[in-house]
Design an enzyme around this catalytic site. Sequence first.
Site, short mmCIF file in Angstrom:
data_model
loop_
_atom_site.label_atom_id
_atom_site.label_comp_id
_atom_site.label_asym_id
_atom_site.label_seq_id
_atom_site.Cartn_x
_atom_site.Cartn_y
_atom_site.Cartn_z
N TYR A 47 -1.70 -0.36 10.61
CA TYR A 47 -1.60 -0.72 9.27
C TYR A 47 -0.87 -0.26 8.30
CZ TYR A 47 -3.77 -1.00 4.42
OH TYR A 47 -4.03 -1.28 3.04
N SER B 27 0.90 -1.06 -0.02
CA SER B 27 -0.08 0.00 -0.08
C SER B 27 0.83 1.10 0.16
CB SER B 27 -0.71 0.00 1.29
OG SER B 27 -1.48 1.22 1.29
#
Length: 263
Positions: free
Chosen positions: A167, A154
Amino acid sequence: MTKKRVALITGAGRGIGRGIALELSKNGFALAGCDILYAPRERKTGLFEVKAAVEKLGGEFLPLRGDIASLGDHEIILRAVLRKFGRLDVLVNNAGVAPEVRRDILETTPESYDRVLSVNARGAFFLTQKAAKEMIALVKKDPAAKPAIIFISSISAAVSSTARAEYCISKAALSMAAKVYADRLAEFGISVYEVRPGIIRTDMTEPVREKYDKLLAEGLVPQRRWGFPEDVGKVVAALAAGAFLYSTGLVLEVSGGMDIRRL
Ligand SMILES: NC(=O)c1ccc[n+]([C@@H]2O[C@H](COP(=O)([O-])OP(=O)(O)OC[C@H]3O[C@@H](n4cnc5c(N)ncnc54)[C@H](O)[C@@H]3O)[C@@H](O)[C@H]2O)c1
């Protein structure tokens, strides 16, 4: 043994994993997809919807129940792929979770930290370890094979979000896992790549859809639109097809230009 190249995609039951499955199928891969969304009678969502969509394109898709966070599932998943297809050419580590609740880093709980890290980083790391050994064996048998491992990390691997530290940390860990595997597996002709999606319209981003609609309209992303699963799928298909054979360790952002520093 199938004559097609074979790809295993984790978290293939919806979203980006589904988009990757469709694009790899269009590129002639035989596919296996694992997910916790495994309900053979459910044809509208999940792995069996993806199977039907792939078959509509003339492809093959083996749906497998499997939790990437549970290391015991890895052997079962890989055995099932090898039993069905006889080889594994490409692994796409796509399964991932966001925190169930976005909390400021000063309030991050150990439970949420462990949950996110165990799927996004630990699970992908150990599945790759097992898959890599199968690929090394494949190259010994078939020196023309050009296996690849693709990590879907990501932009959060490098961009801070103070409301979901766990995350970001999981994706930074995954990014380093991709680099170290790229280094280790290069001698076997196994390429390893990292793909960093930006803001992609899926179930994962549904809870923050309005927020991002607004930010996109204001120009947060130079290309001024949501990314879609097929945007990521097309990049993965090019990597898997061997378009970047002398570029192991490559990190590719699929974010509409979010990596451009702007004034
Ligand atoms: N959507 C985005 O904007 C975005 C941006 C950057 C990176 N990503 C990453 O892309 C990947 C896919 O995200 P998405 O948006 O499609 O999410 P999603 O939630 O829509 O889909 C994720 C899929 O993974 C499956 N999954 C979750 N935990 C699993 C586990 N333990 N074992 C097996 N399968 C599991 C889910 O059931 C689901 O089918 C994730 O790794 C995510 O972090 C997404």
